[in-house]
Design a protein around this motif. Structure first.
Motif, mmCIF file in Angstrom:
data_model
loop_
_atom_site.group_PDB
_atom_site.id
_atom_site.type_symbol
_atom_site.label_atom_id
_atom_site.label_comp_id
_atom_site.label_asym_id
_atom_site.label_seq_id
_atom_site.Cartn_x
_atom_site.Cartn_y
_atom_site.Cartn_z
ATOM 1 N N ARG A 87 0.914 -1.062 -0.074
ATOM 2 C CA ARG A 87 -0.150 0.090 -0.021
ATOM 3 C C ARG A 87 0.890 1.037 -0.058
ATOM 4 N NH1 ARG A 87 -5.295 1.517 1.744
ATOM 5 N NH2 ARG A 87 -5.395 3.711 2.768
ATOM 6 N N PRO A 88 0.855 2.035 -1.235
ATOM 7 C CA PRO A 88 1.495 3.368 -1.041
ATOM 8 C C PRO A 88 1.483 3.998 -0.040
ATOM 9 C CG PRO A 88 0.564 3.089 -3.117
ATOM 10 C CD PRO A 88 -0.051 2.106 -2.320
ATOM 11 N N ARG A 89 2.600 4.539 0.749
ATOM 12 C CA ARG A 89 2.586 5.505 2.004
ATOM 13 C C ARG A 89 2.419 6.870 1.481
ATOM 14 N NH1 ARG A 89 5.553 4.726 6.862
ATOM 15 N NH2 ARG A 89 6.390 6.850 7.790
ATOM 16 N N GLU A 90 1.207 7.572 2.262
ATOM 17 C CA GLU A 90 0.786 8.903 1.817
ATOM 18 C C GLU A 90 1.937 9.765 2.609
ATOM 19 O OE1 GLU A 90 -3.344 9.821 1.325
ATOM 20 O OE2 GLU A 90 -3.873 8.058 2.522
ATOM 21 N N LEU A 132 0.424 -19.051 -6.329
ATOM 22 C CA LEU A 132 0.054 -18.044 -5.541
ATOM 23 C C LEU A 132 0.059 -16.846 -6.580
ATOM 24 C CD1 LEU A 132 -0.272 -16.514 -2.970
ATOM 25 C CD2 LEU A 132 2.091 -16.618 -2.411
ATOM 26 N N VAL A 133 -0.812 -15.821 -6.531
ATOM 27 C CA VAL A 133 -0.885 -14.671 -7.436
ATOM 28 C C VAL A 133 -1.296 -13.539 -6.308
ATOM 29 C CG1 VAL A 133 -1.567 -13.484 -9.163
ATOM 30 C CG2 VAL A 133 -1.142 -15.678 -9.301
ATOM 31 N N ILE A 134 -0.490 -12.504 -5.989
ATOM 32 C CA ILE A 134 -0.629 -11.351 -5.418
ATOM 33 C C ILE A 134 -0.626 -10.233 -6.388
ATOM 34 C CG2 ILE A 134 -0.056 -9.857 -3.364
ATOM 35 C CD1 ILE A 134 1.279 -12.226 -2.623
ATOM 36 N N GLU A 135 -1.669 -9.565 -6.424
ATOM 37 C CA GLU A 135 -1.650 -8.293 -7.247
ATOM 38 C C GLU A 135 -2.226 -7.070 -6.618
ATOM 39 O OE1 GLU A 135 -3.296 -7.958 -11.641
ATOM 40 O OE2 GLU A 135 -4.993 -7.152 -10.569
ATOM 41 N N SER A 136 -1.397 -5.952 -6.491
ATOM 42 C CA SER A 136 -1.996 -4.930 -5.929
ATOM 43 C C SER A 136 -2.132 -3.741 -6.779
ATOM 44 C CB SER A 136 -0.504 -4.227 -4.818
ATOM 45 O OG SER A 136 -0.901 -3.031 -4.596
ATOM 46 N N ARG A 137 -2.928 -3.015 -7.001
ATOM 47 C CA ARG A 137 -3.436 -1.840 -7.711
ATOM 48 C C ARG A 137 -3.739 -0.758 -6.967
ATOM 49 N NH1 ARG A 137 -5.294 -2.848 -12.976
ATOM 50 N NH2 ARG A 137 -5.141 -5.101 -13.652
ATOM 51 N N ALA A 138 -2.951 0.577 -7.561
ATOM 52 C CA ALA A 138 -3.191 1.768 -6.792
ATOM 53 C C ALA A 138 -3.326 2.897 -7.704
ATOM 54 C CB ALA A 138 -1.902 1.745 -5.884
ATOM 55 N N SER A 139 -3.771 4.096 -7.402
ATOM 56 C CA SER A 139 -3.850 5.190 -8.034
ATOM 57 C C SER A 139 -3.257 6.361 -6.889
ATOM 58 C CB SER A 139 -4.965 5.641 -8.667
ATOM 59 O OG SER A 139 -5.701 4.521 -9.514
ATOM 60 N N VAL A 261 14.018 3.402 2.122
ATOM 61 C CA VAL A 261 12.576 3.418 1.575
ATOM 62 C C VAL A 261 12.703 2.504 0.485
ATOM 63 C CG1 VAL A 261 10.901 5.147 0.731
ATOM 64 C CG2 VAL A 261 12.705 5.877 2.083
ATOM 65 N N SER A 262 11.535 1.791 0.419
ATOM 66 C CA SER A 262 11.298 0.613 -0.827
ATOM 67 C C SER A 262 9.788 1.317 -1.294
ATOM 68 C CB SER A 262 10.982 -0.885 -0.287
ATOM 69 O OG SER A 262 10.466 -1.360 -1.332
ATOM 70 N N GLY A 263 9.860 1.378 -2.590
ATOM 71 C CA GLY A 263 8.954 1.910 -3.431
ATOM 72 C C GLY A 263 8.810 1.678 -4.993
ATOM 73 N N TYR A 264 8.367 2.749 -5.641
ATOM 74 C CA TYR A 264 8.361 2.592 -7.078
ATOM 75 C C TYR A 264 8.945 3.811 -7.530
ATOM 76 C CZ TYR A 264 4.599 -0.786 -5.909
ATOM 77 O OH TYR A 264 3.944 -1.768 -5.248
ATOM 78 N N LEU A 265 9.484 3.772 -8.922
ATOM 79 C CA LEU A 265 9.907 4.955 -9.653
ATOM 80 C C LEU A 265 9.291 5.131 -10.868
ATOM 81 C CD1 LEU A 265 12.581 6.751 -9.965
ATOM 82 C CD2 LEU A 265 13.479 4.981 -11.296
ATOM 83 N N SER A 266 8.823 6.359 -10.726
ATOM 84 C CA SER A 266 8.117 6.692 -11.942
ATOM 85 C C SER A 266 8.918 7.497 -13.105
ATOM 86 C CB SER A 266 6.971 8.002 -11.734
ATOM 87 O OG SER A 266 6.338 8.483 -12.780
ATOM 88 N N ASP A 267 8.908 6.591 -14.408
ATOM 89 C CA ASP A 267 9.872 6.826 -15.291
ATOM 90 C C ASP A 267 9.160 7.108 -16.698
ATOM 91 O OD1 ASP A 267 12.292 7.566 -16.766
ATOM 92 O OD2 ASP A 267 12.932 5.569 -16.495
ATOM 93 N N PRO A 268 8.179 8.171 -16.944
ATOM 94 C CA PRO A 268 7.428 7.857 -18.170
ATOM 95 C C PRO A 268 8.325 8.095 -19.568
ATOM 96 C CG PRO A 268 7.062 10.081 -17.088
ATOM 97 C CD PRO A 268 7.902 9.209 -15.826
ATOM 98 N N GLU A 269 9.475 8.755 -19.242
ATOM 99 C CA GLU A 269 10.406 8.739 -20.592
ATOM 100 C C GLU A 269 11.480 7.720 -20.329
ATOM 101 O OE1 GLU A 269 11.946 12.803 -20.283
ATOM 102 O OE2 GLU A 269 10.058 13.959 -20.401
#
Length: 366
Positions: A87-90, A132-139, A261-269
């Motif tokens: 779950r993304p950390r606000e 075992l399939v684990i899927e997380s969807r977040a906006s 910190v663990s998370g995601y990297l937004s890299d549209p380019e």
């Protein structure tokens, strides 16, 4: 004679009082003839009609994130409890709009927060399974600027500085080095960036983070675990996890509070390092500086600030922020495969329009 003298004095006093009274009357008449200033009209304000516009932070990115972990087993096995940090950390610069977690086979999921405030889901399974399939969807909405300005306290502008007593107590283990440095190689490497004492704090931290980027080659590693800071320096290469561990340990050697910190990297380019094409989890460091608070440093991409970063969890040790961790009852050969796919994409134009209306944003860039 005394009586006559008193009578004369009394008459003189009466004449003086009369003269003063006449002077006052003349002054009053002159003032009456002068034009009077016109008083401003009274304005009635209905406080119910006054509205204050709230401060609106521009939405710089609206992102949809899909994180799928897929395990395949040779035969039906029994799954132990799984710990999920998905779950993304606000934060002040990240707003979580929605989050959904789906798991197959069906599991009983409970939620809690750990000591660092991370959202933890624990999945418990009933019967045997061969997958075992684990899927997380977040906006999420990102509002972190590309060129942040940090309001560092005057007491911390120059390094070395001393944390306030309460800050030092609360930071606790986050200021304590986690790895050995028997021959002092790590300390010597760090001191190479400290040009003088005192020196500018933010510049020093940027220099060390940039030093990791320039002196250590980036290589992806599929195997689990993390190199120690000394191993990374000796080998001269590492993954984003190794970069983060090295920078955090360097900050702690300077008696500063640092967390992984663990998370995601937004890299549209597709211009950043660590997203591995289709995407993967990313790791970076936050260092506590009084006044500014926790400042994000991504040594893998030589960046400061959170403009491209979506955190999942923070912790003292990188092993504490593994997104998916669990066990199964079986042998090593029972695990056929494990695949992880992370996709971070700009939300649709329709969704962005809706989100912008909800958030009252001045701009919405996708």
């Amino acid at each position: 004679m005394p009586a006559v003298r008193n009578l004369v004095l009394e008459r003189r006093v009466r004449r003086a009082d009369l003269s003063a009274l006449q002077g006052i009357e003349r002054l009053a008449k002159r003032r009456a003839r002068q034009p009077r200033p016109i008083a401003p009209p009274l304005i009635s304000i209905d406080v119910r009609s006054v509205s204050l516009e709230p401060h609106r932070t521009p939405i710089l990115a609206c992102l949809d994130i899909v994180h799928t972990t897929n395990y395949r087993y040779r035969q039906a096995i029994s799954l132990g409890p799984h710990r999920l940090m998905l779950r993304p950390r606000e934060t002040r610069e990240l707003r979580l709009l929605s989050h959904d977690l789906s798991i197959a086979p069906t599991a009983t999921v409970t939620w809690a927060h750990d000591v660092a405030g991370n959202a933890i889901a624990t999945a418990v399974f009933d019967g045997p399974t061969d997958h075992l399939v684990i899927e997380s969807r977040a906006s999420v909405e990102l509002t972190a600027p590309a060129w942040p300005v940090f309001a560092i306290a005057a007491s911390a502008n120059q390094y070395p500085f001393v944390y306030a007593a309460d800050e030092w107590t609360d930071l606790g283990a986050l200021t304590v080095p986690q790895y050995g440095d028997v021959d002092g190689r790590l300390v010597r490497w760090i001191e190479g960036f400290v040009m003088a004492r005192p020196t500018d704090t933010l510049s020093l931290l940027k220099d060390i983070s940039n030093g990791v980027f320039t002196q250590i080659s980036y290589q992806t590693r599929e195997d689990e675990g993390t190199q120690s800071p000394i191993e990374t320096l000796e080998r001269g290469w590492g993954s984003c996890r190794d970069f983060a561990v090295l920078l955090a340990e360097a900050a702690r050697r300077l008696r500063l509070g640092a967390r992984i910190v663990s998370g995601y990297l937004s890299d549209p380019e597709d211009s950043l390092i660590g997203s591995a094409g289709a995407g993967s989890t990313h790791a970076w460091v936050e260092i506590f500086v009084p006044g500014a608070g926790w400042i994000a440093f991504d040594p893998t991409n030589r960046s400061v600030g959170s403009q491209n970063l979506i955190p999942l969890a923070v912790a003292r040790n990188i092993a504490q922020v593994t997104p998916v961790a669990g066990t199964f009852l079986g042998t090593n050969v029972d695990l056929l495969s494990m695949e992880v796919l992370v996709r971070v994409e700009s939300a649709s134009a329709q969704n962005n329009s809706f989100l912008a209306q909800r958030g009252g944003a001045d701009i919405a860039l996708v």
